[in-house]
Design a protein around this motif. Structure first.
Motif, PDB file in Angstrom:
ATOM      1  N   GLY A 246     -22.569  41.974 -46.855  1.00  0.00           N
ATOM      2  CA  GLY A 246     -22.413  42.216 -48.296  1.00  0.00           C
ATOM      3  C   GLY A 246     -21.209  41.507 -48.887  1.00  0.00           C
ATOM      4  N   PRO A 247     -20.000  41.787 -48.403  1.00  0.00           N
ATOM      5  CA  PRO A 247     -18.825  41.112 -48.966  1.00  0.00           C
ATOM      6  C   PRO A 247     -18.726  39.635 -48.587  1.00  0.00           C
TER       7      PRO A 247
ATOM      8  N   TRP B 217     -28.125  50.813 -48.752  1.00  0.00           N
ATOM      9  CA  TRP B 217     -27.374  51.582 -47.766  1.00  0.00           C
ATOM     10  C   TRP B 217     -28.120  52.876 -47.445  1.00  0.00           C
TER      11      TRP B 217
ATOM     12  N   HIS C 273     -26.556  39.147 -51.350  1.00  0.00           N
ATOM     13  CA  HIS C 273     -25.339  39.931 -51.563  1.00  0.00           C
ATOM     14  C   HIS C 273     -25.604  41.104 -52.503  1.00  0.00           C
TER      15      HIS C 273
ATOM     16  N   LYS D 223     -13.499  43.187 -46.320  1.00  0.00           N
ATOM     17  CA  LYS D 223     -12.754  43.041 -47.575  1.00  0.00           C
ATOM     18  C   LYS D 223     -11.259  42.858 -47.307  1.00  0.00           C
TER      19      LYS D 223
ATOM     20  N   SER E 242     -25.363  45.028 -51.346  1.00  0.00           N
ATOM     21  CA  SER E 242     -24.270  45.780 -51.958  1.00  0.00           C
ATOM     22  C   SER E 242     -24.773  46.946 -52.805  1.00  0.00           C
TER      23      SER E 242
ATOM     24  N   TYR F  29     -17.485  47.045 -43.762  1.00  0.00           N
ATOM     25  CA  TYR F  29     -17.359  46.547 -45.136  1.00  0.00           C
ATOM     26  C   TYR F  29     -15.899  46.415 -45.549  1.00  0.00           C
TER      27      TYR F  29
ATOM     28  N   ILE G 286     -20.424  37.437 -51.198  1.00  0.00           N
ATOM     29  CA  ILE G 286     -20.086  37.668 -52.597  1.00  0.00           C
ATOM     30  C   ILE G 286     -19.817  36.372 -53.352  1.00  0.00           C
TER      31      ILE G 286
END
Length: 220
Positions: free
Chosen positions: A35-36, A59, A50, A95, A54, A91, A39
């Motif tokens: 996901g990240p 989820w 993405h 990040k 996200s 996640y 981005i």
């Protein structure tokens, strides 16, 4: 010879169980990392992936599918929670690696030196881990109950596509005007697919229910 065969089967079951209990967190980690990572994808497909990974419904689908894959309700509950917790940790670690939690110490006499705000990182990770521990078992159990045939399992099978329709409709209404065309197109496609899945699931369950009396009469 029978003892040897029994021991071999026991070892096979143990290895299978180990694989199962490691697969769910591994998939969760993949969802949490991708996901990240995507981005800043420049290609529309990467950006669309993405957006999907996200979204909250995806989820939820992770925990639901983990529960759906297991016959045991206890395993469904435990593994669904484990997959979501792993996804959350992966996640926020991703990040963190991307510099999301860097801040400046303005009191440093040497100048504005960036450093990691560990309190920010820990609070967000822990809070979402708590959410994962609460919602994961519920979604895992729903996935397990979705294994029930016919109308008994229908409400549970419709849960994830229904969540997708609600979330995507809200995002299209509130956020889409502020986003680019890829965002709106992705959310629209997801919503259309989710509606199609809901219709297909309902139609299949109703058809199976209507055919049951006929099958019973045929047996007589």
């Amino acid at each position: 010879m029978s003892a040897s065969l029994t021991g071999s089967r026991t070892r096979t079951r143990s290895r299978s169980r180990i694989l199962v209990f490691s697969a769910a967190p591994a998939v969760g980690a993949g969802v949490g990392v991708l996901g990240p990572l995507l981005i800043n994808a420049t290609h529309p497909v990467g950006h669309a992936v993405h957006l999907v990974l996200s979204a909250g419904w995806s989820w939820a689908a992770l925990a639901f599918c983990v529960g759906l894959a297991r016959k045991s309700r206890a395993e469904s509950v435990v593994l669904a929670a484990a997959s979501l917790v792993t996804a959350v940790v992966a996640y926020y670690l991703t990040k963190l690696g991307q510099g999301a939690y860097l801040t400046l110490d303005l009191g440093d006499p040497a100048g504005a030196t960036p450093h990691v705000s560990w309190s920010d990182f820990a609070s967000k990770t822990l809070s979402w881990c708590v959410v994962a521990c609460v919602t994961g078992p519920v979604l895992g159990l729903a996935g397990n109950l979705a294994r029930n045939p016919g109308l008994r399992g229908l409400p549970f099978r419709m849960l994830v596509p229904l969540l997708a329709v609600v979330e995507m409709s809200e995002r299209l209404r509130v956020e889409s005007p502020l986003q680019g065309p890829v965002v709106g197109a992705t959310w629209t496609v997801v919503r259309l697919v989710a509606v199609a899945v809901l219709v297909a699931l309902a139609g299949r369950a109703v058809r199976a229910w209507r055919l049951r009396p006929s099958a019973g009469q045929a047996d007589e």
